[in-house]
Design a protein around this motif. Structure first.
Motif, PDB file in Angstrom:
ATOM      1  N   SER A  47       0.827  -1.205   0.000  1.00 52.74           N
ATOM      2  CA  SER A  47       0.000   0.000   0.000  1.00 52.74           C
ATOM      3  C   SER A  47       0.867   1.262   0.000  1.00 52.74           C
ATOM      4  O   SER A  47       2.028   1.241   0.418  1.00 52.74           O
ATOM      5  CB  SER A  47      -0.900   0.004   1.232  1.00 52.74           C
ATOM      6  OG  SER A  47      -0.127  -0.079   2.408  1.00 52.74           O
ATOM      7  N   GLU A 188      -6.108  -8.303   3.550  1.00 55.19           N
ATOM      8  CA  GLU A 188      -5.690  -7.429   2.450  1.00 55.19           C
ATOM      9  C   GLU A 188      -6.176  -7.947   1.107  1.00 55.19           C
ATOM     10  O   GLU A 188      -6.096  -9.140   0.810  1.00 55.19           O
ATOM     11  CB  GLU A 188      -4.172  -7.320   2.424  1.00 55.19           C
ATOM     12  CG  GLU A 188      -3.639  -6.441   1.301  1.00 55.19           C
ATOM     13  CD  GLU A 188      -2.128  -6.372   1.265  1.00 55.19           C
ATOM     14  OE1 GLU A 188      -1.587  -5.645   0.399  1.00 55.19           O
ATOM     15  OE2 GLU A 188      -1.473  -7.042   2.089  1.00 55.19           O
ATOM     16  N   ILE A 190      -6.627  -6.538  -3.310  1.00 59.07           N
ATOM     17  CA  ILE A 190      -6.398  -5.553  -4.368  1.00 59.07           C
ATOM     18  C   ILE A 190      -7.399  -5.831  -5.474  1.00 59.07           C
ATOM     19  O   ILE A 190      -7.583  -6.978  -5.877  1.00 59.07           O
ATOM     20  CB  ILE A 190      -4.971  -5.639  -4.940  1.00 59.07           C
ATOM     21  CG1 ILE A 190      -3.929  -5.387  -3.853  1.00 59.07           C
ATOM     22  CG2 ILE A 190      -4.784  -4.646  -6.081  1.00 59.07           C
ATOM     23  CD1 ILE A 190      -2.500  -5.590  -4.333  1.00 59.07           C
ATOM     24  N   GLN A 221      -6.045   4.376  -3.173  1.00 62.18           N
ATOM     25  CA  GLN A 221      -5.875   4.118  -4.597  1.00 62.18           C
ATOM     26  C   GLN A 221      -4.407   4.215  -4.969  1.00 62.18           C
ATOM     27  O   GLN A 221      -3.716   5.165  -4.607  1.00 62.18           O
ATOM     28  CB  GLN A 221      -6.693   5.093  -5.431  1.00 62.18           C
ATOM     29  CG  GLN A 221      -6.794   4.716  -6.897  1.00 62.18           C
ATOM     30  CD  GLN A 221      -8.109   5.170  -7.514  1.00 62.18           C
ATOM     31  OE1 GLN A 221      -8.670   6.183  -7.113  1.00 62.18           O
ATOM     32  NE2 GLN A 221      -8.605   4.419  -8.482  1.00 62.18           N
ATOM     33  N   LYS A 222      -3.926   3.207  -5.681  1.00 62.41           N
ATOM     34  CA  LYS A 222      -2.539   3.193  -6.112  1.00 62.41           C
ATOM     35  C   LYS A 222      -2.366   4.041  -7.369  1.00 62.41           C
ATOM     36  O   LYS A 222      -3.342   4.428  -8.014  1.00 62.41           O
ATOM     37  CB  LYS A 222      -2.097   1.749  -6.381  1.00 62.41           C
ATOM     38  CG  LYS A 222      -2.154   0.829  -5.155  1.00 62.41           C
ATOM     39  CD  LYS A 222      -1.846  -0.600  -5.554  1.00 62.41           C
ATOM     40  CE  LYS A 222      -1.924  -1.542  -4.374  1.00 62.41           C
ATOM     41  NZ  LYS A 222      -0.787  -1.410  -3.457  1.00 62.41           N
ATOM     42  N   ASP A 226      -5.399   0.836  -9.294  1.00 58.64           N
ATOM     43  CA  ASP A 226      -5.896  -0.272  -8.480  1.00 58.64           C
ATOM     44  C   ASP A 226      -6.277   0.216  -7.087  1.00 58.64           C
ATOM     45  O   ASP A 226      -5.688   1.172  -6.559  1.00 58.64           O
ATOM     46  CB  ASP A 226      -4.830  -1.358  -8.336  1.00 58.64           C
ATOM     47  CG  ASP A 226      -4.633  -2.170  -9.601  1.00 58.64           C
ATOM     48  OD1 ASP A 226      -5.437  -2.019 -10.535  1.00 58.64           O
ATOM     49  OD2 ASP A 226      -3.655  -2.952  -9.656  1.00 58.64           O
ATOM     50  N   GLY A 228      -6.256  -0.734  -3.287  1.00 56.64           N
ATOM     51  CA  GLY A 228      -5.752  -1.606  -2.235  1.00 56.64           C
ATOM     52  C   GLY A 228      -6.607  -1.425  -0.998  1.00 56.64           C
ATOM     53  O   GLY A 228      -6.831  -0.300  -0.555  1.00 56.64           O
TER      54      GLY A 228
END
Length: 384
Positions: A47, A188, A190, A221-222, A226, A228
């Protein structure tokens, strides 16, 4: 300097290990980083991280990488929504977030772990990182250690620095201290933004913190879009086994969510339905607040290896990078006559600082997993 003509081995190429290698190389130290990954592309990085002015950013400045960081961080990624279990927005700073301002008191720029790692890797001298070096054991030799790796190779170092995480294999050579389970599990996942269109529209490049019935969902948000996310809740330490769940089965995990988060809106289901598998259950640990050990001249610890803590104050990576900064300064200071003396002073300062951050993280974790979490967090963020 104390580190003139000695070889230094850093075990692990996380933010702390790479930052330390960079800082030591700026002082002309002979340093190698031994990393178990086969190469830098071997693993998806986790993350995003928010960098704090007096710790993570201070280390980046000292490493001469602030301008590169400014090209790499993600403006606006620290925008936050606080929501209830029905996905109703009860707090948003999307419209009134202060302008990005390095040096401002509350500015905590976000950066994805991958770009941060790449920035640090590219700042090092060629061949500093020795890939495919999964540490197995070490033994004393002369004044230092002979390190043994899973691939059958060995290496000598006068000083070994553990940067190999919460379950460090180096730490037992210095202390018997072990991490303590905090009582919280973070599951976790994704998911592609295209597979979670409703949540993606809400998050808008920032973060979501949703609270309800002593459970929460935390997500960011990555850079690639994506999402996470973590379903965070209190459970037995061995929940991953005792639950009987197949973490590679989206249907099973979605059904678990429906059962364990029954009051939560169906909007959250899209996170679980098409998330990449497997989901990863992460028991959250911390080191004893009063831990201590006798300093030695040829081994020390940084980052999670020294003081793993819950993520609920955003301090883990920042404290780790501050470890790197402070240790580099102690090792290159002219105020100490021996390595053991310099390392001892670093460790005393580090343990005190880490204990304060760990205590804050534990207290925040209790607040965030209480029945009154939503009201508490709303009050906190509104106060900002």
């Amino acid at each position: 300097m104390l580190i003139d003509n000695i070889s230094i081995a850093i075990i692990g190429d996380g933010p702390a290990g790479l930052t330390l290698a960079r800082l030591l190389q700026l002082k002309n130290a002979h340093v190698k980083v031994y990393e178990r990954d086969f190469n830098k592309e071997a693993r998806v990085q986790g993350s995003p991280l928010d960098m704090h002015e007096d710790s993570g950013l201070a280390a980046i400045r000292k490493a001469g990488l602030l301008e590169e960081f400014k090209k790499t961080f993600r403006p606006g990624a620290d925008k936050t929504l606080i929501m209830n279990e029905q996905a109703e927005i009860l707090f948003s700073d999307h419209e009134n977030k202060p302008e990005e301002d390095f040096g401002a008191e509350h500015f905590r720029p976000e950066i994805d772990r991958g770009p941060l790692r790449n920035m640090l890797l590219e700042s090092l001298q060629p061949d500093t990182v020795v890939w495919d070096s999964h540490f197995i054991s070490m033994e004393p030799q002369n004044k230092g250690w002979v390190l043994h790796f899973k691939n059958g190779t060995s290496a000598y170092a006068d000083l070994v620095i553990a940067s190999d995480g919460a379950h460090s294999k180096i730490r037992p050579y210095l202390t018997d201290n072990q991490p303590i389970y905090s009582g919280v599990i973070m599951l976790e996942g994704i998911v592609s933004k295209d597979h979670a269109p409703n949540i993606n529209a809400l998050i808008n490049g920032g973060k979501i913190m949703a609270f309800g019935d002593a459970k929460n969902i935390l997500m960011g948000q990555k850079g690639n879009g994506d999402l996470g996310f973590y379903a965070s809740f209190k459970a037995d330490e061995n929940w991953a086994v005792s639950s009987g769940l197949d973490f590679s089965d989206n249907t099973a995990i979605l059904q678990w969510f429906k059962t364990e988060y029954p009051e939560w809106s169906e909007i959250w289901h899209e996170l679980f339905e098409k998330a990449a598998i497997p989901f990863i259950p992460r028991p959250i640990y911390f080191m004893p607040l009063d831990q201590t050990w006798e300093a030695r001249s040829n081994i020390t610890l940084i980052g999670d290896a020294a003081h793993v803590m819950p993520p609920f104050a955003g301090e883990g990576a920042n404290m780790a990078m501050l470890d790197a900064l402070e240790l580099s300064e102690y090792l290159t200071s002219s105020h100490y006559s021996t390595l053991q003396e310099a390392i001892s002073q670093y460790e005393i300062t580090m343990r005190k600082r880490a204990a304060t951050a760990t205590k804050e993280s534990l207290e925040n974790g209790e607040r965030m997993h209480s029945k009154t979490a939503l009201a508490t967090m709303l009050e906190f963020f509104s106060g900002h």
